[in-house]
Design a protein around this motif. Structure first.
Motif, PDB file in Angstrom:
ATOM      1  N   GLU A   1      85.499  -4.756   1.034  1.00 38.38           N
ATOM      2  CA  GLU A   1      86.903  -4.400   1.316  1.00 38.38           C
ATOM      3  C   GLU A   1      87.055  -2.922   1.667  1.00 38.38           C
ATOM      4  O   GLU A   1      87.991  -2.542   2.360  1.00 38.38           O
TER       5      GLU A   1
ATOM      6  N   GLY B   1      84.834  -4.587   5.800  1.00 31.63           N
ATOM      7  CA  GLY B   1      85.739  -5.730   5.678  1.00 31.63           C
ATOM      8  C   GLY B   1      85.033  -7.000   5.233  1.00 31.63           C
ATOM      9  O   GLY B   1      83.812  -7.089   5.251  1.00 31.63           O
ATOM     10  N   THR B   2      85.841  -7.948   4.814  1.00 36.82           N
ATOM     11  CA  THR B   2      85.301  -9.250   4.431  1.00 36.82           C
ATOM     12  C   THR B   2      85.128 -10.077   5.697  1.00 36.82           C
ATOM     13  O   THR B   2      85.701  -9.763   6.740  1.00 36.82           O
ATOM     14  N   ARG B   3      84.326 -11.108   5.616  1.00 30.96           N
ATOM     15  CA  ARG B   3      84.128 -11.959   6.789  1.00 30.96           C
ATOM     16  C   ARG B   3      85.347 -12.845   7.005  1.00 30.96           C
ATOM     17  O   ARG B   3      85.948 -13.338   6.073  1.00 30.96           O
ATOM     18  N   ASP B   4      85.740 -13.022   8.265  1.00 33.30           N
ATOM     19  CA  ASP B   4      86.866 -13.879   8.629  1.00 33.30           C
ATOM     20  C   ASP B   4      86.330 -14.986   9.532  1.00 33.30           C
ATOM     21  O   ASP B   4      85.953 -14.732  10.678  1.00 33.30           O
ATOM     22  N   GLU B   5      86.284 -16.210   8.998  1.00 30.65           N
ATOM     23  CA  GLU B   5      85.694 -17.312   9.772  1.00 30.65           C
ATOM     24  C   GLU B   5      86.497 -17.631  11.039  1.00 30.65           C
ATOM     25  O   GLU B   5      85.993 -18.242  11.969  1.00 30.65           O
ATOM     26  N   GLU B   6      87.766 -17.164  11.071  1.00 27.32           N
ATOM     27  CA  GLU B   6      88.569 -17.407  12.278  1.00 27.32           C
ATOM     28  C   GLU B   6      88.104 -16.562  13.454  1.00 27.32           C
ATOM     29  O   GLU B   6      88.515 -16.794  14.591  1.00 27.32           O
ATOM     30  N   LEU B   7      87.267 -15.580  13.177  1.00 30.55           N
ATOM     31  CA  LEU B   7      86.744 -14.746  14.266  1.00 30.55           C
ATOM     32  C   LEU B   7      85.521 -15.377  14.927  1.00 30.55           C
ATOM     33  O   LEU B   7      84.924 -14.798  15.824  1.00 30.55           O
TER      34      LEU B   7
ATOM     35  N   ASP C   1      80.708 -14.568  17.232  1.00 31.62           N
ATOM     36  CA  ASP C   1      81.218 -14.096  15.942  1.00 31.62           C
ATOM     37  C   ASP C   1      81.790 -12.701  16.136  1.00 31.62           C
ATOM     38  O   ASP C   1      81.057 -11.775  16.493  1.00 31.62           O
TER      39      ASP C   1
ATOM     40  N   ASN D   1      83.130 -10.881  13.800  1.00 33.38           N
ATOM     41  CA  ASN D   1      83.052 -10.053  12.591  1.00 33.38           C
ATOM     42  C   ASN D   1      82.101  -8.880  12.824  1.00 33.38           C
ATOM     43  O   ASN D   1      81.098  -9.021  13.531  1.00 33.38           O
TER      44      ASN D   1
ATOM     45  N   SER E   1      80.101  -6.737   8.051  1.00 33.31           N
ATOM     46  CA  SER E   1      81.209  -7.266   7.248  1.00 33.31           C
ATOM     47  C   SER E   1      80.645  -8.166   6.152  1.00 33.31           C
ATOM     48  O   SER E   1      79.591  -8.779   6.309  1.00 33.31           O
ATOM     49  N   GLY E   2      81.353  -8.217   5.050  1.00 30.31           N
ATOM     50  CA  GLY E   2      80.934  -9.076   3.943  1.00 30.31           C
ATOM     51  C   GLY E   2      79.847  -8.473   3.072  1.00 30.31           C
ATOM     52  O   GLY E   2      79.482  -9.056   2.058  1.00 30.31           O
TER      53      GLY E   2
END
Ligand code: ZN
Length: 160
Positions: A65, A69-75, A120, A122, A126-127
């Motif tokens: 964070e 950033g955290t991973r965003d599967e929508e990306l 991807d 991200n 990220s993550g």
């Protein structure tokens, strides 16, 4: 001089992941130079360096964070292979800049299925929880030109 907003800060650093594997380091290079408070480096590292002075050494563990950033599967999206004209072969791991309404975004090819390329968006880091081993080597005032450009000029910074 203490690290605070608008100061130019020079650091040597080693970045490792949670398994202790080295991801990046300034070893053998000029120290990294950045302007504090300008988003030049990740927020967790800026926060950890606040108030430090030349010669200080810190070790800090930064959660996703406050890093990339955290991973965003929508990306993760699939795009027709036809969109990649001029590229002979699309392979996993290749990276492209794609134009989005939010500006240029770095995307990584994670797979190819038939005529669809899976991308991807991200950040590659990220993550990840990141461990930084940092030594502050110099803190100085930023010039007006550096503040106007938003980056450091001279050794360790940009050259324009
Ligand atoms: Zn500049």
């Amino acid at each position: 001089m203490q690290v605070s907003a608008q100061k130019v800060v020079f650091i040597h650093y080693t970045l490792t992941n949670e398994e202790g594997e080295k991801i990046d380091s300034s070893d053998g290079h000029e120290p990294l130079a950045y302007i504090h408070g300008h988003g030049n480096i990740i927020p967790g590292l800026e926060n950890a360096l606040m108030g430090k002075t030349a010669g200080d050494k810190i070790k800090v563990t930064i959660p996703p964070e406050e890093a990339y950033g955290t991973r965003d599967e929508e990306l993760i999206q699939s795009v027709p292979i036809d969109a990649f004209h001029g590229v002979d072969e699309i392979l996993p791991g290749m990276q492209f800049h794609s134009d989005t309404p939010d500006g240029a975004q770095l995307v990584t090819v994670v797979g190819v299925r038939g005529n669809e390329v899976i991308l991807d968006g991200n950040h590659p880091m990220s993550g990840l929880t990141l461990n930084f081993d940092v030594e502050v080597t110099e803190v100085r005032e930023a010039t007006e030109e550096e503040l106007a450009h938003g980056h450091v000029h001279g050794p360790g910074g940009h050259h324009h």
